[in-house]
Scaffold this motif. Structure first.
Motif, PDB file in Angstrom:
ATOM      1  N   HIS A 137       8.303   4.907   4.216  1.00 28.95           N
ATOM      2  CA  HIS A 137       8.626   4.862   2.783  1.00 28.95           C
ATOM      3  C   HIS A 137       9.234   6.185   2.333  1.00 28.95           C
ATOM      4  O   HIS A 137      10.197   6.211   1.569  1.00 28.95           O
ATOM      5  CB  HIS A 137       7.364   4.559   1.973  1.00 28.95           C
ATOM      6  N   MET A 173      11.168   7.022  -1.111  1.00 29.16           N
ATOM      7  CA  MET A 173      10.060   7.085  -2.067  1.00 29.16           C
ATOM      8  C   MET A 173       9.573   8.532  -2.174  1.00 29.16           C
ATOM      9  O   MET A 173       8.489   8.889  -1.737  1.00 29.16           O
ATOM     10  CB  MET A 173       8.934   6.145  -1.627  1.00 29.16           C
ATOM     11  N   ILE A 221       3.362   7.433   3.632  1.00 31.65           N
ATOM     12  CA  ILE A 221       3.682   6.439   4.663  1.00 31.65           C
ATOM     13  C   ILE A 221       5.120   6.783   5.040  1.00 31.65           C
ATOM     14  O   ILE A 221       6.040   6.675   4.226  1.00 31.65           O
ATOM     15  CB  ILE A 221       3.515   5.008   4.127  1.00 31.65           C
ATOM     16  N   CYS A 233       5.410   9.338  -1.180  1.00 31.82           N
ATOM     17  CA  CYS A 233       4.485   8.507  -0.428  1.00 31.82           C
ATOM     18  C   CYS A 233       4.452   9.062   0.993  1.00 31.82           C
ATOM     19  O   CYS A 233       5.484   9.350   1.584  1.00 31.82           O
ATOM     20  CB  CYS A 233       4.952   7.058  -0.409  1.00 31.82           C
ATOM     21  N   SER A 259       0.854  -1.191   0.000  1.00 34.31           N
ATOM     22  CA  SER A 259       0.000   0.000   0.000  1.00 34.31           C
ATOM     23  C   SER A 259       0.889   1.239   0.000  1.00 34.31           C
ATOM     24  O   SER A 259       1.893   1.288   0.702  1.00 34.31           O
ATOM     25  CB  SER A 259      -0.854   0.032   1.269  1.00 34.31           C
ATOM     26  N   HIS A 260       0.482   2.238  -0.766  1.00 32.81           N
ATOM     27  CA  HIS A 260       1.190   3.520  -0.756  1.00 32.81           C
ATOM     28  C   HIS A 260       0.168   4.642  -0.851  1.00 32.81           C
ATOM     29  O   HIS A 260      -1.025   4.401  -1.041  1.00 32.81           O
ATOM     30  CB  HIS A 260       2.146   3.628  -1.952  1.00 32.81           C
ATOM     31  N   ASN A 261       0.660   5.863  -0.713  1.00 32.33           N
ATOM     32  CA  ASN A 261      -0.156   6.980  -1.151  1.00 32.33           C
ATOM     33  C   ASN A 261       0.747   7.981  -1.821  1.00 32.33           C
ATOM     34  O   ASN A 261       1.952   7.744  -1.981  1.00 32.33           O
ATOM     35  CB  ASN A 261      -1.048   7.540  -0.032  1.00 32.33           C
TER      36      ASN A 261
HETATM   37 CU    CU Z   1       4.522   3.949   0.488  1.00 31.52          CU
END
Ligand code: CU
Ligand code: C2O
Ligand code: CU
Length: 501
Positions: free
Chosen positions: A465, A470, A462, A460, A401-403
């Motif tokens: 991450h 990221m 999170i 991202c 899962s990422h955003n």
């Molecule tokens: Cu992520």
């Protein structure tokens, strides 16, 4: 199997909610959309502590100034068992900054933490030099003064540290707070607006807090921090005394990794009135709203005199939304002050429509630490965007899962895997959840602030991450100068590098 992880016997449930058996079944059926909390123990939960309301900080003087001090302290989440934390003008979290569209504000940040950090104004559109990202480090026992003109419309934003490689740790320790922006339009709307009375900040964070009151760090491989104790404004087992028929809850997911599906244990509906970047054109009726890290949603919920209802988060089928948890209890007083209905038109900005031939950029989120094959590099410019452009950014995610969050912009979700976005994410936003093996297309409105040497970030949210790499950097430049803009810049001096020891 009962999907609620907190215990409430059926009779209590009936008495508190005043619904019949059909209502109970309906509520239970509605609460576990996914795995139903399969890996989480059944938890006893009861409301014990009055919800803490962060103090409101209004600007002062002709400069519309705010003074913020980041400092270490101690906080008791469980009874009187203190644990070391960080906060802003206090020991955990910080004041709610109240500002007005059109104000020229000044912020004085004093960093009395033992490490360099930064303070980023998430969701605000401002010049890159004021952004508070990794290029504006504030040394330990150092000072940073910044300022900008508030151009955002009425909305709920927030502030948090953004030091390169140490954001997860700094936010987790407690440095974060809400920003509430007002404008002329919102003053005309009949929405609840009495801060701390019927207009309530609701800062959601998950922690694992042991019996001795100590907070556990790094509880989950890959995602870093996922806790099973829910804090609202730093309050465990919180309740809110409700004295008006309608209450506005400004939900902010300030967690490091957790994805919430916020609703009520009795399945009641509520009105979603605003997303990340301000009011919606019209309210949307929902019984759950999904919020990934950094996303915001303002909801208006209606209460009956004397009732009690638990706001909770339902389990989903991603690892970051495992388990159903109570968040806080709303306790309505025996008589409630009447409040007007939610207006049928809210006047929020319409969706962004990309012009024909809009530039399309593609971003692939890879593993837990890279975008388009590269980890974050403070000296590398990944993208150069002409000022005021509207572009289409496609974000694709293969694994975990990422955003995806973009600094200094407003965007509309065009589609998810070619389909219309969810009902709760139709407003203007700055952060979008991207489940595993999915893609989203965003229509992004960039701002007019140009700076050929200082970048904004996309990443991202999170936080583990983000810290792992990221993240990428983009410049906003004078249209026509994209090709001649240098793609490398110096690293910030005095920056914090790597992970805290
Ligand atoms: Cu992520
Ligand atoms: Cu909430 Cu790069 O930020
Ligand atoms: Cu941001």
């Amino acid at each position: 199997m009962i999907c609620n992880d907190y215990i409430m016997d059926r009779r209590t449930f009936l008495r508190l909610t005043g619904v019949g058996a059909g209502g109970v079944l309906g509520a239970l059926a509605g609460c576990g959309s996914g795995s139903g909390g399969q890996n989480t123990p059944v938890r006893d939960w009861s409301a014990e502590n009055p919800l803490r309301i962060p103090p409101e900080l209004r600007s002062y003087g002709p400069d519309h100034a705010y003074d913020l001090e980041l400092r270490p302290g101690r906080t008791a989440f469980r009874a009187d068992r203190q644990t070391p934390t960080w906060g802003v003008n206090g020991s955990y979290l910080g004041p709610t900054l109240r500002m007005q569209q059109g104000d020229h504000i000044t912020v004085n940040v004093q960093n009395n933490l033992p490490e360099a950090t930064t303070l980023h104004w998430h969701g605000m559109r401002l010049p890159a030099a004021a952004d508070g990202g990794p290029h504006q480090p504030i040394p330990a026992i150092g000072r940073w003064q910044t300022g900008w003109e508030v151009v955002n419309a009425a909305s709920t934003c927030w502030y948090h540290p953004h030091p390169h490689g140490a954001t997860a740790q700094h936010v987790f320790r407690g440095v974060a707070g809400m920003i509430i922006i007002d404008d002329d339009d919102t003053r005309r709307l009949t929405l609840p607006r009495d801060y701390g009375v019927d207009d309530i900040p609701v800062i959601l964070q998950d922690r694992s807090i042991d019996g001795g009151g100590q907070v556990q760090w790094e509880t989950e491989s890959n995602f870093g921090q996922l806790g099973t104790d829910m804090l609202v404004n730093g309050t465990m087992n919180a309740y809110l005394d409700v004295t008006t028929r309608r209450v506005r809850l400004r939900l902010l997911n300030a967690s490091n990794a957790r994805l919430y599906h916020v609703g009520f244990a009795d399945g009641r509906h509520f009105a979603l009135i605003a997303g990340d970047d301000g009011l919606l054109p019209a309210p949307v009726e929902l019984d759950r709203v999904t919020l990934g890290p950094a996303e915001r949603a303002d909801i208006v919920v209606t209460c009956a005199p004397g009732e009690r209802v638990i706001m909770d988060t339902a389990a989903g089928d991603e690892r970051i939304d495992e388990g159903t948890y109570a968040l806080m209890e709303l306790r309505a007083t025996a008589t409630l002050k009447d409040t007007p209905d939610v207006p049928t038109r809210l006047g929020g900005a319409p969706p962004i429509v990309p012009p024909a031939g809009a530039r399309v950029r593609h971003f692939e989120l890879q593993g837990h630490d890279a975008i388009n094959g590269q980890e974050m590099d403070l000296t590398r410019i990944d993208e150069v965007v002409p000022a005021s452009a509207v572009e289409i950014w496609e974000v694709e995610n293969d694994v975990y899962s990422h955003n995806f969050h973009i600094h200094g912009v407003s965007f509309t979700i065009l589609d998810r895997d070619g389909e219309a976005p969810h009902a709760w994410e139709t407003g203007r936003k700055d952060t979008v959840h991207v489940p595993e093996k999915s893609s989203v297309r965003l229509a992004v409105q960039f701002s007019s602030f140009v700076d050929p040497t200082l970048p904004y970030m996309y990443h991202c949210h999170i936080l583990r991450h983000e810290d792992a790499g990221m993240m990428g950097q983009f410049l906003v430049v004078e249209p026509g100068t994209e090709a001649v803009t240098p793609r490398s810049i110096p690293a910030p001096s005095g920056s914090h590098s790597g992970h805290p020891s």
